[in-house]
Design a protein around this motif. Structure first.
Motif, PDB file in Angstrom:
ATOM      1  N   SER A  87       0.826  -1.194   0.000  1.00 56.24           N
ATOM      2  CA  SER A  87       0.000   0.000   0.000  1.00 56.24           C
ATOM      3  C   SER A  87       0.868   1.255   0.000  1.00 56.24           C
ATOM      4  CB  SER A  87      -0.934  -0.001   1.215  1.00 56.24           C
ATOM      5  OG  SER A  87      -1.743   1.151   1.240  1.00 56.24           O
TER       6      SER A  87
ATOM      7  N   GLN B 125      -7.938   3.940  -1.711  1.00 51.74           N
ATOM      8  CA  GLN B 125      -7.119   3.868  -2.928  1.00 51.74           C
ATOM      9  C   GLN B 125      -7.945   4.257  -4.144  1.00 51.74           C
ATOM     10  OE1 GLN B 125      -5.069   0.161  -3.448  1.00 51.74           O
ATOM     11  NE2 GLN B 125      -4.219   0.160  -1.386  1.00 51.74           N
TER      12      GLN B 125
ATOM     13  N   LYS C 285      -9.817  -3.560  -6.710  1.00 52.32           N
ATOM     14  CA  LYS C 285      -8.607  -3.533  -5.884  1.00 52.32           C
ATOM     15  C   LYS C 285      -8.675  -4.621  -4.817  1.00 52.32           C
ATOM     16  CE  LYS C 285      -7.734   1.334  -6.749  1.00 52.32           C
ATOM     17  NZ  LYS C 285      -6.558   1.032  -7.590  1.00 52.32           N
ATOM     18  N   CYS C 286      -9.869  -4.845  -4.288  1.00 56.13           N
ATOM     19  CA  CYS C 286     -10.052  -5.937  -3.313  1.00 56.13           C
ATOM     20  C   CYS C 286      -9.764  -7.284  -3.964  1.00 56.13           C
ATOM     21  CB  CYS C 286     -11.475  -5.882  -2.774  1.00 56.13           C
ATOM     22  SG  CYS C 286     -11.863  -7.147  -1.559  1.00 56.13           S
TER      23      CYS C 286
ATOM     24  N   PRO D  60     -15.175  -4.574  -0.511  1.00 58.49           N
ATOM     25  CA  PRO D  60     -13.980  -3.724  -0.392  1.00 58.49           C
ATOM     26  C   PRO D  60     -13.778  -3.225   1.022  1.00 58.49           C
ATOM     27  CG  PRO D  60     -15.775  -2.525  -1.450  1.00 58.49           C
ATOM     28  CD  PRO D  60     -16.226  -3.949  -1.317  1.00 58.49           C
TER      29      PRO D  60
ATOM     30  N   ASP E  43      -9.168  -0.182   0.418  1.00 58.00           N
ATOM     31  CA  ASP E  43      -9.550  -0.309  -0.992  1.00 58.00           C
ATOM     32  C   ASP E  43     -10.315   0.934  -1.452  1.00 58.00           C
ATOM     33  OD1 ASP E  43      -8.528  -2.963  -1.219  1.00 58.00           O
ATOM     34  OD2 ASP E  43     -10.326  -3.709  -0.229  1.00 58.00           O
TER      35      ASP E  43
ATOM     36  N   ALA F 150     -13.081   0.047  -6.106  1.00 63.37           N
ATOM     37  CA  ALA F 150     -12.560  -0.550  -4.873  1.00 63.37           C
ATOM     38  C   ALA F 150     -12.709  -2.071  -4.895  1.00 63.37           C
ATOM     39  CB  ALA F 150     -13.279   0.040  -3.663  1.00 63.37           C
TER      40      ALA F 150
ATOM     41  N   ARG G 220      -5.978  -7.574  -4.393  1.00 67.92           N
ATOM     42  CA  ARG G 220      -5.303  -7.777  -3.104  1.00 67.92           C
ATOM     43  C   ARG G 220      -5.562  -9.169  -2.557  1.00 67.92           C
ATOM     44  NH1 ARG G 220      -7.702  -7.237   1.584  1.00 67.92           N
ATOM     45  NH2 ARG G 220      -9.377  -5.966   0.716  1.00 67.92           N
TER      46      ARG G 220
END
Length: 395
Positions: free
Chosen positions: A161, A328, A370-371, A321, A325, A367, A374
């Protein structure tokens, strides 16, 4: 005498030293990172095999998916890996582009999607090694460190991050650890520096090109035209084919809405866009003409397709998320729209307007992507995994 084959062309920069490639492809022509038009120029000279590893971007036009597809449809063989090559191979594999390596597979599976993942700072006169660390190398190195028990998953996420918040020209292991408030021991730095996925993928891709050269071109799709694409009449002006068979009317409104919310539409569409009761009202024909004249329509269509597939996959997997998330996503959208913060973006668009409401929905969807990324880079032992993901096990 038989017809002599032209040597393969390799577009190479900071991903690997030229000696790595020439040890496998001794006759290869090494070119600098690919720019817009470089692939066309080499194909006009009748080169048949291309390996794209690195590509220029930022202050110059990057090589486009349309260019790659044109060259493949003209009968050439294109392999992509490591950096820009991995991204374009993932974009264009339905058209027959070959990909190789972990980074290509992660782009293809939509676990990662941003060009920022592979961006580095380097010297043009001495491209290897790069002066900064690519984010995707950091992700894979930290995941391997967690598997070795050298650090915990939560610490790895904090470091990633922190690295992601840095501009790629400042992204190094010491700066990422410092940003995360973590101490970087010398032994850990040695371990992390020893993992260079971009370089190993480049070597793997060179081996793939060698195998394709040995097989010959008999198994590849012939050219659509007896002439080189540069001399044919139906080359670069074909309609986009980026959405797996969906026609323009099916995706038009959703695509334009995504362009507006993501910040990719820029100011050129501002006068064409209207929002009524949360719905986009737009003269789509005029907007489509504006987009078609930009030279980036097909690339945006492919990014849109990747985005909505990732959102669908995250929802299928039941992901939600987290706060980071969402943060970001807010930072990314604020930057894309040219403002300093998410709150400033909402104020600019009118916090109670239909546009702002759609931005909020887009933030949540972003988001989610991104989740998804990740989750499947750092969480072990999940029984649910994205469709089409090719499992990779760094050793």
């Amino acid at each position: 005498m038989g017809t002599m084959r032209m040597p393969p062309v390799v577009f190479l920069g900071p991903s690997a030293p030229a000696s790595d490639i020439l040890s496998i492809l001794p006759n290869a022509i090494i070119r600098p990172p690919a720019r817009r038009g470089d692939l066309y120029a080499s194909r006009i000279l009748r080169h048949e095999f291309f390996l794209i590893l690195d590509g220029a971007f930022g202050n110059v036009l990057s090589i486009s998916p349309r260019e790659v597809v044109d060259v493949v449809q003209d009968g050439a063989v294109v392999v992509g890996a490591s950096s820009m090559g991995a991204l374009r191979a993932a974009d264009c594999f339905p058209a027959g582009v070959h990909g190789a390596g972990i980074i290509f597979r992660l782009f293809k599976a939509r676990v990662i999607s941003a060009e920022d993942e592979v961006a580095v700072l380097y010297r043009e006169d001495r491209p290897f090694p790069a002066l900064t660390e690519p984010l995707i190398n950091m992700r894979i190195a930290l995941r391997r460190a967690t598997r070795e028990g050298l650090l915990g998953a939560s610490e790895a996420e904090e470091i990633i991050s922190a690295a992601q918040s840095l501009h790629f020209t400042l992204r190094t292991w010491p700066s990422a650890y410092q940003k995360a408030g973590r101490h970087l021991a010398g032994e850990m730095l040695d371990f992390l520096n020893g993992i260079d996925t971009k370089r190993s993928d480049a070597v793997l891709a060179a081996g793939k090109v060698l195998k394709l050269l040995e097989v010959g071109r008999g198994s590849f799709r012939p050219s659509r035209s007896p002439q080189l694409f540069g001399l044919s009449s139906d080359g670069r002006e074909r309609s986009p084919v980026a959405l797996s068979g969906a026609d323009r009317q099916q995706i038009e409104a959703e695509f334009i809405e995504w362009l507006c919310c993501s910040g990719r539409a820029h100011s050129r569409l501002d006068n064409e866009i209207n929002w009524v009761n949360g719905e986009l009202t737009v003269p789509t024909s005029s907007v489509w003409n504006i987009l078609s004249g930009s030279g980036e329509l097909e690339a945006d269509l492919m990014r849109f397709d990747i985005f909505r597939r990732a959102v669908s996959e995250a929802r299928r997997c039941g992901l939600r998320p987290g706060i980071e998330d969402l943060r970001q996503a807010e930072r990314q959208l604020a930057k894309a729209h040219g403002v300093g913060s998410w709150n400033e973006l909402l104020i600019c668009k009118g916090s109670s307007s239909s546009y702002a409401k759609r931005l909020g929905i887009h933030r949540t969807e972003l988001a989610l992507t991104k989740c998804l990324r990740r989750t499947f880079l750092f969480v072990k032992g999940r029984s649910t995994k994205p469709r089409e993901v090719l499992l990779w096990h760094p050793k």
